[in-house]
Design a protein around this motif. Structure first.
Motif, PDB file in Angstrom:
ATOM      1  N   TYR A 586       0.913  -1.295  -0.022  1.00 39.82           N
ATOM      2  CA  TYR A 586      -0.166   0.045  -0.020  1.00 39.82           C
ATOM      3  C   TYR A 586       0.827   1.251  -0.098  1.00 39.82           C
ATOM      4  O   TYR A 586       0.360   2.402   0.159  1.00 39.82           O
ATOM      5  CB  TYR A 586      -0.921   0.082   1.285  1.00 39.82           C
ATOM      6  N   ILE A 618      -6.263   4.723   5.941  1.00 40.97           N
ATOM      7  CA  ILE A 618      -7.524   3.669   6.139  1.00 40.97           C
ATOM      8  C   ILE A 618      -8.319   4.735   6.678  1.00 40.97           C
ATOM      9  O   ILE A 618      -8.229   5.497   7.668  1.00 40.97           O
ATOM     10  CB  ILE A 618      -7.141   2.716   7.050  1.00 40.97           C
ATOM     11  N   LYS A 622     -13.402   2.113   8.519  1.00 38.43           N
ATOM     12  CA  LYS A 622     -12.608   0.777   8.510  1.00 38.43           C
ATOM     13  C   LYS A 622     -11.735   0.318   9.458  1.00 38.43           C
ATOM     14  O   LYS A 622     -11.538  -0.741   9.946  1.00 38.43           O
ATOM     15  CB  LYS A 622     -11.674   0.706   7.099  1.00 38.43           C
ATOM     16  N   GLN A 633     -12.318  -9.162   3.218  1.00 38.69           N
ATOM     17  CA  GLN A 633     -12.257  -8.277   1.986  1.00 38.69           C
ATOM     18  C   GLN A 633     -10.902  -7.620   1.925  1.00 38.69           C
ATOM     19  O   GLN A 633     -10.038  -7.533   2.832  1.00 38.69           O
ATOM     20  CB  GLN A 633     -13.349  -7.209   2.436  1.00 38.69           C
ATOM     21  N   SER A 634     -10.418  -8.038   0.884  1.00 39.37           N
ATOM     22  CA  SER A 634      -9.117  -7.465   0.186  1.00 39.37           C
ATOM     23  C   SER A 634      -9.284  -6.403  -0.756  1.00 39.37           C
ATOM     24  O   SER A 634     -10.087  -6.129  -1.307  1.00 39.37           O
ATOM     25  CB  SER A 634      -8.505  -8.593  -0.299  1.00 39.37           C
ATOM     26  N   THR A 635      -8.284  -5.331  -0.316  1.00 35.18           N
ATOM     27  CA  THR A 635      -8.263  -4.124  -1.028  1.00 35.18           C
ATOM     28  C   THR A 635      -6.694  -4.186  -1.961  1.00 35.18           C
ATOM     29  O   THR A 635      -5.702  -4.370  -1.289  1.00 35.18           O
ATOM     30  CB  THR A 635      -7.905  -2.811  -0.227  1.00 35.18           C
ATOM     31  N   ASN A 640      -2.014  -2.499  -7.893  1.00 34.59           N
ATOM     32  CA  ASN A 640      -3.084  -3.520  -8.091  1.00 34.59           C
ATOM     33  C   ASN A 640      -2.427  -4.857  -7.586  1.00 34.59           C
ATOM     34  O   ASN A 640      -2.888  -6.101  -8.181  1.00 34.59           O
ATOM     35  CB  ASN A 640      -3.190  -3.770  -9.590  1.00 34.59           C
ATOM     36  N   GLY A 645      -6.942 -10.881   2.354  1.00 34.98           N
ATOM     37  CA  GLY A 645      -7.759 -10.046   3.263  1.00 34.98           C
ATOM     38  C   GLY A 645      -7.843 -10.440   4.754  1.00 34.98           C
ATOM     39  O   GLY A 645      -8.444 -10.152   5.663  1.00 34.98           O
TER      40      GLY A 645
END
Length: 686
Positions: A586, A618, A622, A633-635, A640, A645
């Motif tokens: 990230y 974040i 969240k 859930q994966s971001t 990319n 998650g």
């Protein structure tokens, strides 16, 4: 009791200000040169002001001394009440007054000017002091506004020339109906402050009593009279909120027309709720018919107020006054009938209703520009007394009803005691069996729910992992096939590096999945010992060095003090790998990652590890769910990059297993920090 004492003090201050009426203005001049206490006084600027109809004169227009007033108008009053000059409700005018103050050293003075209908500008000795709205010679040029103006004046001579330009194109009346106050600065300021404090005390007390009566409505058999009085009290709050000091402006920026609308809507609430209060206090056919008529008429008035402009609905005030007086007269007549019979509550009601009627008549006179006595609205004071009396009566009736209910309850218990004992014996066994059945059903339902949730969660995780494993495996196969081609031989190092990166992702995915699966079955092996966190960090940094270099990310590692902690090395490897992987994932290209390790044993916090990045950050929503959410859930990363998650949720569980703490600090757009605290020694040892 404390609120009542405070209110009593404010009432005393409200009615006992050191305000005197030394003299009235005559022919546009107010002479205060012989006032008894020139250093400590306050007066009302009442009397005859110079009045110039349909003339917007500025201070410089009077310098020649040739301007002759059209009339000496009484202040306070509406200009439509001047008998010897033809005026109209819509128009503009100029008021002027000369104030002669004592000679010699003059202390700072002040003026407290109430609202005009509907805008004005105030000048003193040629200087603009303040005003409301925008004055103009037409509706297009004007803008209405309501608020008080308080100004400090430092006189340069013993004569003050006060000029007020007034315009009205939006109300049924023009001019000002409340007295302006003038005097030494501390006295005028204190009087205005007392007025504000009194209004706030009235608002807070009425709001409290409204809630009290609402409470009694819900917990005293839903007596309708309680809800009527609660609504009546809320309507009474509109008086100090939307008149005089306009306290609503302390919370909201309300437009002038809505201030007037809310004032009238409050009156509608008062009249309708008062009519139903009278209906339930003295239930007769007349009171029922009156309440229905008032409800129908003033519901139509409510529609009129909401739909039409002030110039139209302001004439409905002619309905409000008779309606209120009619209801008060009815309540007084009925209460005096009971008072003559010696009924204590009716005597109290009779006195309260009489006081309300007197205060209401006084305020009606004031609102019509006929200033008498103090020249300000006083109904709020009578309302507070009345509401307080009503609260006492409600409590009195509540106590009597409670005593009666307690007496009936005791009698009923005595009569049913034997029957209850018999029923208790016969039903105890059945109750026990039912409780056991319910307990078993609850356990089965809970187990079924847990099993269903676990199956659904595992299915979701396997689906995510299958999807995320496919991409790196396919990429590895693709790169290996390319290496078989001659033209790609020179890219061996690049393809090998990429394959290693993809393989590392696969290993991380599988490792997280396996550890998470063991955790769901409480089979994670936990073997703690004293380990050097710096060594674990540096070892894992080497794994992600190439990935970080590809994104040109700068990684800084800082250690302060001892780095030995009590932990499971294998689990710490998983925690640090996941956090470093997330940080690289990230952090944008050319970003930075900071790793800070500090010994905080002296604070009893053990060893602290902080991994920070300057990525996207974040959101607060969240952050609250990042460790506890049931949703997996994966971001995607900044380029990319994929994930399951599971990482952060797994890290949190493993940190807790190591008897540590984990927290997150983040601001969107600035980056994220994960802070881990681990024991510096085996728990239980000193």
């Amino acid at each position: 009791m404390r609120k009542v004492l405070v209110l009593g003090l404010l009432l005393l201050l409200h009615f006992s200000n050191s305000e005197c009426q030394f003299s009235h203005a005559s022919k546009g001049v107010l002479d205060l040169r012989n006032i008894p206490e020139p250093d400590n006084f306050i007066v009302k600027l009442n009397g005859e002001w110079e009045f110039y109809w349909m003339k917007m004169l500025r201070p410089y227009d009077f310098e020649s001394g040739s301007v002759v007033p059209d009339y000496y108008g009484k202040v306070p009053s509406y200009w439509t009440d001047y008998p010897d000059i033809k005026t109209h409700k819509f128009g503009y005018a100029t008021y002027r007054l000369k104030v002669l103050v004592p000679e010699g050293k003059i202390p700072p003075l002040a003026i407290d000017l109430p609202t005009f209908d509907t805008s004005y500008d105030l000048y003193i000795n040629g200087k603009y002091i303040g005003g409301n709205g925008i004055t103009g010679r037409s509706a297009e040029e004007s803008k209405p506004e309501y608020s008080r103006v308080f100004a400090r004046i430092v006189p340069e001579s013993d004569t003050l020339d006060i000029v007020v330009n007034v315009s009205n194109y939006f109300h049924r009346r023009g001019g000002f109906w409340l007295p302006a106050r003038f005097g030494t600065f501390p006295i005028v300021q204190r009087r205005l402050a007392n007025s504000w404090a009194f209004d706030w005390a009235v608002i807070s007390l009425l709001a409290g009593f409204s809630i009290l009566f609402l409470f009694f409505y819900f917990f005293s058999g839903r007596q309708t009279i309680m809800i009527c009085f609660s609504i009546l009290t809320m309507g009474l709050i509109s008086r100090p909120m939307f008149t005089s000091n306009y306290q609503v402006n302390s919370f909201f920026n309300v437009s002038w027309d809505w201030i007037v609308k809310f004032e009238y809507l409050g009156l509608v609430m008062i009249i309708i709720s008062l009519s139903w209060f009278a209906r339930f206090l003295y239930p007769t056919r007349f009171s029922r018919i009156t309440a229905l008529i008032m409800t129908y008429i003033f519901s139509a008035v409510l529609f009129l107020v909401l739909i039409f402009p002030v110039t139209v609905f302001s004439y409905s005030i002619m309905l409000f006054y008779p309606a209120i007086l009619l209801q008060m007269i009815y309540l007084i007549i009925r209460s005096y009938r009971g008072a003559f019979k010696g009924i204590t509550t009716e005597i109290i009601y009779a006195l309260a209703f009489t006081g309300l009627l007197a205060g209401g008549l006084y305020d009606i006179i004031i609102s019509m520009g006929r200033s008498i006595g103090g020249g300000e609205y006083i109904i709020s004071s009578f309302v507070v007394v009345f509401v307080f009396i009503q609260a006492i009566l409600v409590l009195y009736k509540w106590v009597l009803a409670s005593d009666e209910r307690e007496k009936l309850k005791n009698e009923l218990e005595f009569m049913n005691r034997n029957l209850e004992n018999l029923i208790k014996d016969r039903t105890s066994e059945l109750r026990r069996q039912n409780e056991e059945i319910e307990l078993q059903n609850s356990r089965i339902a809970l187990q079924n729910k847990q099993l269903t949730d676990t199956i659904q969660l595992r299915n979701r995780i396997l689906s995510v992992i299958a999807h995320d494993l496919r991409s790196p495996v396919v990429n590895i196969l693709y790169l290996l096939n390319l290496l078989k081609e001659k033209e790609f031989k020179e890219k061996y190092d690049e393809f090998a590096s990429s394959s290693i990166d993809y393989a590392q992702r696969v290993i991380n995915l599988l490792e997280n999945m396996l550890v998470w699966g063991l955790g769901q079955e409480d089979k994670i092996k936990y073997s703690p010992a004293m380990h050097d966190l710096a060594d674990i960090i540096l070892t894992n940094l080497s794994i992600f060095k190439e990935t970080a270099d590809k994104k040109e990310i700068t990684v800084n590692f800082t250690q302060v003090g001892n780095s030995i902690a009590w932990c499971d090395k294998d689990l710490l490897d998983i925690i640090i790998r996941n956090l470093l992987s997330n940080a690289v994932k990230y952090t944008p290209r050319n970003g930075r990652i900071s790793i800070f390790l500090k010994d905080k044993k002296h604070n009893g916090e053990g060893i602290m590890l902080k991994i920070s990045d300057n990525g996207e950050g974040i959101s607060e929503e969240k952050q609250k769910l990042i460790f506890t959410s049931e949703t997996i859930q994966s971001t995607p990363g900044t380029e990319n990059e994929k994930g399951t998650g599971l990482g952060l949720k797994l890290c949190h569980e493993l940190v807790l297993l190591n008897e540590g703490k984990m927290a997150v600090e983040s601001k969107p757009g600035e980056g994220t920090s994960f802070i881990i605290s681990l024991p510096a020694m085996e728990p239980g040892r000193s």
